[in-house]
Motif scaffolding. Structure first.
Motif, PDB file in Angstrom:
ATOM      1  N   CYS A 172      98.406  23.885  47.516  1.00 25.84           N
ATOM      2  CA  CYS A 172      98.849  24.270  46.173  1.00 25.84           C
ATOM      3  C   CYS A 172     100.241  23.717  45.883  1.00 25.84           C
ATOM      4  N   ASN A 174     102.940  29.011  44.767  1.00 26.07           N
ATOM      5  CA  ASN A 174     101.948  30.064  44.966  1.00 26.07           C
ATOM      6  C   ASN A 174     102.477  31.068  45.971  1.00 26.07           C
ATOM      7  N   GLY A 223      92.162  32.168  42.634  1.00 26.83           N
ATOM      8  CA  GLY A 223      92.839  30.888  42.483  1.00 26.83           C
ATOM      9  C   GLY A 223      92.649  30.307  41.099  1.00 26.83           C
ATOM     10  N   ALA A 260      95.404  29.355  38.369  1.00 30.74           N
ATOM     11  CA  ALA A 260      95.422  28.004  37.805  1.00 30.74           C
ATOM     12  C   ALA A 260      95.438  28.043  36.281  1.00 30.74           C
ATOM     13  N   SER A 290     101.864  34.163  40.084  1.00 29.77           N
ATOM     14  CA  SER A 290     101.404  34.444  41.450  1.00 29.77           C
ATOM     15  C   SER A 290     101.815  35.842  41.905  1.00 29.77           C
ATOM     16  N   ARG A 350      95.845  19.595  39.911  1.00 29.19           N
ATOM     17  CA  ARG A 350      96.523  20.854  40.201  1.00 29.19           C
ATOM     18  C   ARG A 350      95.575  22.041  40.095  1.00 29.19           C
ATOM     19  N   VAL A 396      94.982  24.588  43.246  1.00 29.74           N
ATOM     20  CA  VAL A 396      95.278  26.024  43.167  1.00 29.74           C
ATOM     21  C   VAL A 396      94.030  26.842  43.471  1.00 29.74           C
ATOM     22  N   SER A 429      93.370  26.825  47.111  1.00 32.19           N
ATOM     23  CA  SER A 429      94.307  27.688  47.830  1.00 32.19           C
ATOM     24  C   SER A 429      93.795  29.121  47.848  1.00 32.19           C
TER      25      SER A 429
END
Length: 307
Positions: free
Chosen positions: A30, A37, A76, A80, A94, A194, A198, A201
């Motif tokens: 991430c 994150n 996630g 995002a 986050s 991205r 994310v 992750s």
């Protein structure tokens, strides 16, 4: 001392490090893409709860593991949307994931099971020892305590390193974290890269939580991750956002946990709570001293806006 330092101590170290390694890999993907994150703890809790809930509802622990991954992908994906699509503050987004993960999982336990705090036992993922490894020289007795799930978890370390450092996909991801504007000018879809990073992750962090709830244990308990998501963040920073060094830091935290557990057997002089705090004390000391000059990817935390 020979009774204290044994192969079982190192086996425990490896087992106890897995719930830190998996979220560390997720956080590293991430942040190398340029998105902060600090929600790994909440994602882990979501994965731990999702694994138990799906295992309970279906009676199949493998579906529980898949359910945990789905829960992580949802968490996630939510982060995002907030941080990549809507370009909101990444730290606040986050942090919200952490609060949602802690609060929602605790609230759903009495709704599903009618009790507070701890769920009943559920089917757990079977972890038979690896066949034909006990006779291997040197490492045989150590590997004899491992299962396929453990090997897959450690294999993900190599996979993430290989993807990041040896593939075009990893190059694009790292480019987005170092300079999103330059990556966009080179034709890379920064938002898409991205968003995927994310979401992944969340999946990896959720697997770390599920490892605790339906691999190591067979139940969910409120706040059962006990800060391992934050240890994963500390390992990532201490490892300077590189897979190898961060992995070694996770092993260090696992060793501290294993020593704390074993020390309870060998001594009554030290308070048990102090022993269990050892990994967190080490993380605090490391972050306050050795990594004061650590700097992440150049564009981490900066929302991308196409000119």
């Amino acid at each position: 001392m020979s009774d204290f330092i044994t192969l079982s101590l190192f086996a425990s170290m490896l087992h106890l490090s897995i719930p830190v390694i998996l979220p560390m890999l997720g956080g590293l993907l991430c942040e190398r893409s340029g998105v902060v994150n600090i929600g790994l703890e909440g994602m882990m809790l979501g994965g731990a709860f999702g694994g138990v809930a799906f295992s309970y509802l279906t009676g199949n622990p493998w579906l529980g593991l898949a359910g945990a991954m789905s829960t992580g992908a949802l968490a996630g994906g939510l982060l995002a949307v907030m941080s990549v699509s809507l370009r909101g503050d990444q730290v606040i987004g986050s942090t919200a994931i952490n609060l949602i993960g802690a609060g929602l999982t605790a609230a759903l336990v009495p709704i599903i099971w009618g009790i507070d705090g701890t769920t009943p036992s559920v089917p757990k993922v079977p972890t038979p020892p690896l066949p034909l490894v006990g006779d291997l020289p040197l490492i045989g007795p150590l590997l004899a305590e491992f299962s396929l799930i453990d090997i897959i978890a450690f294999g993900l370390v190599f996979l993430v390193w290989w993807v990041l450092m040896r593939t075009d996909m990893g190059l694009r991801l790292r480019a987005c974290g170092e300079s999103a504007v330059a990556a966009d000018a080179a034709g890379i879809d920064v938002t898409r890269v991205r968003f995927i990073a994310v979401t992944l992750s969340g999946v990896l962090a959720a697997l770390g939580g599920a490892y605790l709830s339906i691999v190591t244990l067979d139940l969910f308990q409120a706040s059962m991750t006990q800060g391992r998501g934050f240890l994963a963040l500390a390992a990532m920073v201490f490892g300077k956002w590189r897979v190898g060094p961060a992995f070694l830091v996770c092993l260090g935290f696992g060793l501290a946990d294993a020593v704390a557990l074993r020390a309870q057997i060998f001594t009554d002089d030290l308070p048990h709570d102090l022993l269990f705090a050892l990994p967190y004390v080490l993380a605090l000391v490391a972050l306050a001293t050795f990594v004061g000059r650590a700097s992440g990817p150049a564009d981490v935390g900066k929302p991308f806006r196409r000119a």
